[in-house]
Design an enzyme around this catalytic site. Structure first.
Site, short mmCIF file in Angstrom:
data_model
loop_
_atom_site.label_atom_id
_atom_site.label_comp_id
_atom_site.label_asym_id
_atom_site.label_seq_id
_atom_site.Cartn_x
_atom_site.Cartn_y
_atom_site.Cartn_z
N SER A 142 -34.20 11.97 18.88
CA SER A 142 -35.29 11.17 19.44
C SER A 142 -34.72 10.35 20.59
CB SER A 142 -35.83 10.22 18.36
OG SER A 142 -36.70 9.24 18.90
N TYR A 155 -35.24 4.43 11.15
CA TYR A 155 -35.45 5.57 12.05
C TYR A 155 -34.40 5.59 13.16
CZ TYR A 155 -38.16 9.00 14.76
OH TYR A 155 -38.57 10.12 15.43
#
Length: 260
Positions: A142, A155
């Site tokens: 990401s 995350y």
């Protein structure tokens, strides 16, 4: 381009994973789908890949938080297709909260799926790839694997971990015709992001279109979403001979997010 190759794509019953699975199938790869969802809808996706692209497609419901389930999925892929040539580790979940408010079970679940699941996939796929002398490990990290945002501690930690883990895998396989790379998307219009847009619209009392623009404007200079198809084409490129010397690289597809 990928005719005769076999790919496992985790989290591929929707969103980014499905986009990648479709592109790899369009290039000729057999596909092992994985993820959760309505059984009839998943079967429609599986049979659709076969009829549209003339490849073989199977589905495995492995829970990516469980190493034994990942091993079974990899073994089934090899038994069914004869090899596992490409592993796309895409499965992921999200939860937002301040560090002091972050629930223990949410932290553990995000690390288990978003980071440990990537490790165990490579752990069980690599012996097969080494035996056949070719492999492509593609980890979906990401923009949050390169930079941080508040309230996303688990995350961000997991995705930073995926980038580091990818580099280790690249170094360990550098001499044996196996590459390991991480794709780092910015905002992609997936069910996960659509939920964030709906929540933002409700919280701020604005339309979903305005919430979408607000979300993009905060991070993504292009003010456009990356598409699952674009990510699929990048994944497919990483499987070509042209990318044989690309390994250990985090590749942003984020509309300029991490250039800031």
């Amino acid at each position: 381009m990928l005719k005769g190759k076999s790919a496992v794509v985790t989290g591929s019953t929707s969103g980014i994973g499905l986009g990648i699975a479709r592109v790899l199938a369009s290039k000729g790869a057999n596909i092992m789908l994985n993820g959760f969802g309505d059984a009839a809808e998943i079967e429609k996706i599986r049979s659709g890949l076969e009829s549209e692209f003339g490849i073989r497609a199977l589905y495995n419901a492995a829970d990516i938080s469980k190493p034994s389930a990942i091993k079974e999925m990899i073994d089934t892929t090899v038994e069914s297709f004869g090899s596992i040539d490409i592993l796309v580790s895409n499965a992921g979940i999200q939860y937002t909260a301040a560090i002091e408010d972050f629930p223990e079970e949410k932290w553990n679940a995000i690390i288990a799926i978003n980071l440990s699941g990537v490790f165990w996939g490579m752990h069980y796929a690599l012996p097969h790839m080494k035996k056949q002398g070719w492999g492509r490990l593609i980890n979906i990290a990401s923009a949050h694997g390169l930079v941080a945002s508040p309230f996303k501690s688990a995350y961000v930690a997991a995705k930073h971990g995926v980038v580091g883990l990818t580099k280790v895998a690249a170094l360990e396989t550098a001499e044996i015709n196996i590459t390991a790379n991480a794709i780092c998307p910015g905002w992609v219009l997936t069910p996960l992001v659509e939920k964030q847009i709906k929540d933002m619209a409700a919280k701020d009392g604005i339309s979903e279109k305005d919430a979408e623009l607000k979300l993009l404007s905060e991070k993504q200079p292009s003010k456009k979403f990356t598409t699952p198809e674009e990510l699929g084409e990048l994944a497919a490129f990483l499987c070509t001979d042209a990318a044989a010397q690309m390994t250990g690289v985090p590749l942003p597809m984020d509309g300029g997010w991490t250039a800031q």
